[in-house]
Write a protein that holds these residues in place. Structure first.
Motif, PDB file in Angstrom:
ATOM      1  N   LYS A 148       0.853  -1.194   0.000  1.00 20.68           N
ATOM      2  CA  LYS A 148       0.000   0.000   0.000  1.00 20.68           C
ATOM      3  C   LYS A 148       0.889   1.244   0.000  1.00 20.68           C
ATOM      4  CE  LYS A 148      -3.566  -2.240   2.737  1.00 20.68           C
ATOM      5  NZ  LYS A 148      -4.232  -2.249   4.055  1.00 20.68           N
ATOM      6  N   ASP A 175      -0.814   6.978   2.000  1.00 17.59           N
ATOM      7  CA  ASP A 175      -2.111   6.781   2.655  1.00 17.59           C
ATOM      8  C   ASP A 175      -2.013   7.041   4.156  1.00 17.59           C
ATOM      9  OD1 ASP A 175      -3.093   6.071   0.171  1.00 17.59           O
ATOM     10  OD2 ASP A 175      -3.327   3.935   0.651  1.00 17.59           O
ATOM     11  N   PHE A 176      -0.942   6.574   4.780  1.00 20.26           N
ATOM     12  CA  PHE A 176      -0.747   6.808   6.207  1.00 20.26           C
ATOM     13  C   PHE A 176      -0.517   8.290   6.475  1.00 20.26           C
ATOM     14  CE2 PHE A 176       1.846   7.059  10.085  1.00 20.26           C
ATOM     15  CZ  PHE A 176       0.958   6.472  10.986  1.00 20.26           C
ATOM     16  N   ASN A 212      -1.622  10.815   4.787  1.00 19.04           N
ATOM     17  CA  ASN A 212      -2.907  11.500   4.649  1.00 19.04           C
ATOM     18  C   ASN A 212      -3.793  11.231   5.862  1.00 19.04           C
ATOM     19  OD1 ASN A 212      -2.001  12.328   2.134  1.00 19.04           O
ATOM     20  ND2 ASN A 212      -3.170  10.788   1.021  1.00 19.04           N
ATOM     21  N   GLN A 213      -3.768  10.011   6.358  1.00 19.33           N
ATOM     22  CA  GLN A 213      -4.587   9.633   7.508  1.00 19.33           C
ATOM     23  C   GLN A 213      -4.214  10.456   8.738  1.00 19.33           C
ATOM     24  OE1 GLN A 213      -4.155   5.496   8.632  1.00 19.33           O
ATOM     25  NE2 GLN A 213      -4.767   5.945  10.713  1.00 19.33           N
ATOM     26  N   ILE A 214      -2.930  10.539   9.049  1.00 22.42           N
ATOM     27  CA  ILE A 214      -2.542  11.268  10.264  1.00 22.42           C
ATOM     28  C   ILE A 214      -2.694  12.778  10.089  1.00 22.42           C
ATOM     29  CG2 ILE A 214      -1.103   9.430  11.216  1.00 22.42           C
ATOM     30  CD1 ILE A 214       1.381  10.919  10.226  1.00 22.42           C
ATOM     31  N   ALA A 251      -5.144  14.214   8.678  1.00 23.48           N
ATOM     32  CA  ALA A 251      -6.560  14.525   8.831  1.00 23.48           C
ATOM     33  C   ALA A 251      -7.024  14.495  10.290  1.00 23.48           C
ATOM     34  CB  ALA A 251      -7.391  13.543   8.004  1.00 23.48           C
ATOM     35  N   LEU A 252      -6.197  13.983  11.192  1.00 24.23           N
ATOM     36  CA  LEU A 252      -6.584  13.864  12.599  1.00 24.23           C
ATOM     37  C   LEU A 252      -6.473  15.193  13.324  1.00 24.23           C
ATOM     38  CD1 LEU A 252      -4.670  10.552  13.465  1.00 24.23           C
ATOM     39  CD2 LEU A 252      -7.118  10.799  12.947  1.00 24.23           C
ATOM     40  N   GLU A 307      -2.863   8.317  18.077  1.00 24.35           N
ATOM     41  CA  GLU A 307      -2.314   7.522  16.974  1.00 24.35           C
ATOM     42  C   GLU A 307      -0.794   7.453  17.085  1.00 24.35           C
ATOM     43  OE1 GLU A 307      -2.325   5.029  13.723  1.00 24.35           O
ATOM     44  OE2 GLU A 307      -4.017   5.704  14.940  1.00 24.35           O
ATOM     45  N   GLN A 336       6.367   4.547  10.368  1.00 21.14           N
ATOM     46  CA  GLN A 336       5.128   5.203  10.786  1.00 21.14           C
ATOM     47  C   GLN A 336       5.359   6.067  12.025  1.00 21.14           C
ATOM     48  OE1 GLN A 336       2.509   1.832  11.092  1.00 21.14           O
ATOM     49  NE2 GLN A 336       2.083   1.829   8.905  1.00 21.14           N
ATOM     50  N   CYS A 345       4.974  10.137  12.287  1.00 20.92           N
ATOM     51  CA  CYS A 345       4.264  10.878  13.329  1.00 20.92           C
ATOM     52  C   CYS A 345       5.121  12.031  13.846  1.00 20.92           C
ATOM     53  CB  CYS A 345       3.852   9.948  14.466  1.00 20.92           C
ATOM     54  SG  CYS A 345       2.512   8.817  14.029  1.00 20.92           S
ATOM     55  N   GLU A 392       5.025  14.630  11.167  1.00 18.37           N
ATOM     56  CA  GLU A 392       3.722  15.297  11.126  1.00 18.37           C
ATOM     57  C   GLU A 392       3.611  16.331  12.234  1.00 18.37           C
ATOM     58  OE1 GLU A 392      -0.206  16.474  10.330  1.00 18.37           O
ATOM     59  OE2 GLU A 392       1.312  15.553   9.047  1.00 18.37           O
TER      60      GLU A 392
END
Length: 86
Positions: free
Chosen positions: A15, A19-20, A22-24, A26-27, A35, A57, A61, A64
């Protein structure tokens, strides 16, 4: 919010790593800290597997939190995980 981190490549399941990212991105801050705690803990748990997705990951974080200009979010997550490990 500005654009999410750009993380090239794919994870161990094929994957997109993006994607990861974008996911974090959006939090909200509280959900992000939870997370980050989860990924930091999993990275520590997978310390015997240097290719585990959890390592990049947890790094994402950190990045991010820097992107948000709120490094204290990652520090809080790290400290929460560290306090639970004692």
């Amino acid at each position: 919010m500005t654009q999410a981190l750009i993380i090239p490549g794919t994870d161990n399941s094929g994957k997109p790593r993006q994607d990861f990212a974008n996911q974090i991105a959006a939090l909200d801050d509280a959900a992000f800290v939870k997370e980050a705690e989860h990924r930091i803990w999993l990275s520590a748990y997978a310390n015997n597997n240097p290719r585990s997705d959890y390592h990049w990951q947890a790094d994402a974080c950190y990045d991010e939190a820097q992107r948000r200009e709120k490094p204290e979010l990652y520090i809080r997550a790290f400290n929460n995980v560290s306090a639970g490990a004692q």
